[in-house]
Design a protein around this motif. Structure first.
Motif, PDB file in Angstrom:
ATOM      1  N   VAL A 115       0.759  -1.025   0.023  1.00  0.00           N
ATOM      2  CA  VAL A 115      -0.004   0.048   0.000  1.00  0.00           C
ATOM      3  C   VAL A 115       1.142   1.292  -0.130  1.00  0.00           C
ATOM      4  O   VAL A 115       1.918   1.279   0.860  1.00  0.00           O
ATOM      5  N   GLN A 189      -8.464  -5.793  -0.678  1.00  0.00           N
ATOM      6  CA  GLN A 189      -7.137  -6.257  -0.665  1.00  0.00           C
ATOM      7  C   GLN A 189      -6.908  -7.724  -1.403  1.00  0.00           C
ATOM      8  O   GLN A 189      -6.147  -8.225  -1.828  1.00  0.00           O
ATOM      9  N   THR A 216      -3.496   0.261  -3.416  1.00  0.00           N
ATOM     10  CA  THR A 216      -2.879  -0.891  -2.896  1.00  0.00           C
ATOM     11  C   THR A 216      -2.643  -1.632  -4.235  1.00  0.00           C
ATOM     12  O   THR A 216      -3.629  -1.968  -5.110  1.00  0.00           O
TER      13      THR A 216
END
Lengths: 492, 492
Positions: A115, A189, A216
């Motif tokens: 990230v 994620q 991300t």
């Protein structure tokens, strides 16, 4: 369309901005603002009214909300290496620059994610994770300078996007500030998230939908083995045919690049790699990666295909030093052209791979018709061309003719089933050509999307979409005001 | 929210529809309409007012324009194999069914693309191109029945999406009919197209933004070698650890699946593969593809990793017959569960790969707490779970408890950084859980996008997004009206 109108209320918000980011985070002195008057497309220049340097998502949100309330146009800028003028300021606009947003926020090797803030330089991502055996795949040639935020805006590619895809294939989630100042999270994620794919929508939206403040990214395992095959040919057609045959053989090289004779000689004159035979019609560079045995087998196949197509010589490099030497010339091609000619203009277009020979022949015809030499360097595996048109800016009318020639090349790409841009974006440079690729309904549909995020057209106005004053007219106005500048892309 | 209100004006347009598609293209008889009352999520049922069977983009556009003018809700339906109720009709709505849109429109082997109509069955794409050495990668388990149009709506995955990505990674361009009846083209023949990525936005939008009528897909070269490694373990943790270690070793299997002891025994009882040891805590199936030597090396590494994690046995299959036998049990897992228990409910959730052991332990706890046996079958490489909750529909209150348990599993997936759906979509089944994953601003941003394409909410109303009557309430209303039905997914 307020983009080139005089400075207005933006300077009124200096006290508020200084409260948000501190006094040293607001740039208002005329001489300091010069730095920000263009990005990598230096033919277009405009000093912004004001520059602000936030550090956090919250600061960005507060600034964007302020712009929303005051109806001040704003433009996000990363490292300023873009090649389509996507970060060109308006005279009355606030430039939000991400150079203080350079934190690596988290690394998760087990799930292969990282990230980052948008100002993080592309190459830092790989540097951060390489010790653990990972890398970040998208590698624009400007990767030692350009920022991830800018990569997101332009959906940047690079040599390795043939095998690994462009930026959009490597972004899992985004924290965004949208033009009303709201903070929105899209994606996540894991690759599979339900609802509309707003992550994919945002990547490549050229700053018109908001600004990404936390990104991300996927990281990949570093390949065990890497090899470069360099083959030289006496005909461009044979070189292109080798590209087609390599793909048809089921090989997916990490990268596959062609340079023509003109580019070869430019490069050898300037950086003297001594790798590229000056009398070759073209060279082909093929990078293969994977397990050592897989790379060796594919290397043998690639060599065989090249020889079957009449390659004179093939050279193989497994060690890093030789590989870098082989790539050096390709990476220096734009800069070399810049040294050979008073000015040059680099175009960015795409054709289906099978149309490579056709478009090269068309470019050759156009070169003769317009009387400008054109060096051809391209990501052959993707059909992504970068013709470099060489000219002299001091010759009156030359730039106008070059721009017309560049446009003709793009139109031909679209006619052959290709695209206006492979990786440099549309920005202010090509928005007038969008109607060549999309009909009115298609463009209107995109406008709907812009309007729902950016209804007041405050985020990067005048970019990406055609406007009544697109391209030629704006460009002419700019040139008259500021003097014609060499379109230099030192970092390409 | 008109979705469950009584039949209205839709039947008035029968004459116009018959003019567009012919008399045999409009289904209006009550008994014939029963076929269309549910998709693969059979717990929700509603007969549509009318079904229309167009053949061309122009027919679809005319029908959708008619619906727009008359403000009639409509739902696109492919093969009806969806598992989240995405094609559930409303009582007052027109179902546009693509079963007559089954033409392969173009194949281009050189550029590795194929253009198909939406009703083309997933597996036909591979069948069409396999003779020339190509295949289409996304392979939902229902691939012999499900259609490409439905795959686009749900962004379908499959065993091979670990290595090759889901549907969105394989769609280059779309011809769309959007809810005002306009025909829009997005994307193109080459991967790089400028402007907003509306192709990516449309894939996975579950029928709420329009209907795809021409689809340009990527086709890939068939791998030279394919191998399946089957390993059995005495602990689920060791199985999950092997998955993590395989990925950490830089191997990207084509597919990587886990089945737990319960699933193994269910499968062996029903289809008797005789491949899976009944006393194993879990089995791991790893498919590797590529060059023969690469596959062999990776196969040896996978075996070693499994043994290091305590695998009792490993079996290897290179020949197609043995490979299919090894996969047979995995592919039959849902059907087998259906035969062991009066009813079952299959959940679809995602966790980051590193959370696999945690979520399995949580699912085990929830199974005990609620008193329902749960069989676990999952795409381990992606962290995509398919827990099968076994129950008896005849026990009063059982379904409500199962639904609650399924919801608890999803919430836990999101808490662990995962997602509400890996590949089955949100539809009518999970829209009430969207606020667990997205906050109000995130959801509002998605609604903006829906509204700009579908402002009157005529295209697939009530799906994907939470409504005041989401999930529980609607479901209860449905069950009371129609009687509880076994949630059967014969084709999973």
């Amino acid at each position: 369309m307020a983009i080139f109108s005089p400075v207005n209320a933006v300077t009124d918000i200096i006290p508020q901005l200084e409260k948000i980011v501190g006094q040293d985070g607001v740039i208002k002195r005329k001489d300091e603002l010069f730095t920000y008057e263009c990005d990598g497309l230096t033919g277009y220049r405009q000093r912004p009214a004001l520059v602000v340097l936030p550090r956090t998502t919250e600061q960005v949100a507060t600034i964007v909300k302020l712009c929303h309330d005051r109806q001040i146009p704003w433009i996000a800028r990363g490292a300023g290496t873009g090649l389509s003028g996507g970060a060109l300021p308006g005279a009355d606009s606030l430039l939000i620059v991400t150079t203080r947003m350079r934190q690596i926020l988290a690394v998760d090797y087990d799930n292969q994610t990282i990230v980052v803030q948008p100002g993080v330089v592309n190459n830092w991502v790989t540097q951060t994770v390489s010790g653990a055996g990972f890398y970040y795949a998208p590698d624009p040639s400007s990767q030692i300078v350009c920022s991830i935020g800018g990569n997101i805006a332009e959906n940047s590619g690079g040599v390795h996007c043939l095998k690994y895809g462009t930026t959009t294939n490597h972004v899992l989630g985004l924290k965004l500030v949208i033009p009303d100042g709201s903070i929105v999270e899209v994606g996540g994620q894991v690759p599979e998230t339900p609802g509309y794919d707003l992550t994919g929508l945002f990547v490549g939206s050229e700053g018109t939908l908001g600004i990404a403040t936390e990104i991300t990214l996927k990281i990949l395992k570093t390949p065990e083995s890497i090899c470069v095959v360099l083959a030289d040919f006496l005909s461009l057609e044979a070189t292109a045919q080798s590209v087609a045959d390599i793909i048809a053989a089921g090989i997916v090289p990490a990268g596959m690049e062609i340079m023509d004779n003109f580019s070869i000689n430019a490069v050898e004159d300037v950086v003297a790699t001594n790798c590229y035979p000056r009398d070759a019609a073209a060279i082909l560079l093929v990078e293969l990666d994977g397990l050592p045995i897989e790379v060796e087998l594919n290397q043998a196949k690639v060599e065989e295909i090249c020889r079957n197509n009449g390659a004179r010589n093939t050279a193989i490099a497994y060690d890093q030093e030789t590989r870098l030497k082989m790539w050096k010339g390709r990476k220096a091609a734009f800069a070399a052209a810049g040294k050979l000619s008073p000015s040059y203009f680099v175009q960015d277009g795409v054709v289906p791979r099978t149309q490579l020979v056709q478009i090269l022949s068309d470019i050759n015809d156009l070169s003769k018709k317009y009387g400008f030499a054109i060096a051809n360097v391209f990501h052959a595996g993707d059909g992504n061309l970068h013709p470099l048109i060489l000219y002299d800016q001091k010759v009156p009318g030359a730039w106008e003719k070059v721009e017309e020639l560049g446009g003709e090349i793009l139109k031909r790409c679209v006619e052959l089933g290709g695209s206006l841009s492979g990786e440099h974006g549309i920005g202010i440079d090509k928005n007038c050509f969008m109607p060549n690729m999309f009909n009115e309904v298609d463009l209107e549909t995109m406008q709907w999307v812009r309007q729902c995020f950016n209804p007041d057209n405050l985020a990067n106005p005048g970019k990406l979409f055609p406007t009544p004053r697109s391209c030629g007219e704006v460009a002419n106005a700019q040139r008259l005001n500021l003097g014609q500048d060499k379109k230099m892309e030192e970092i390409y």
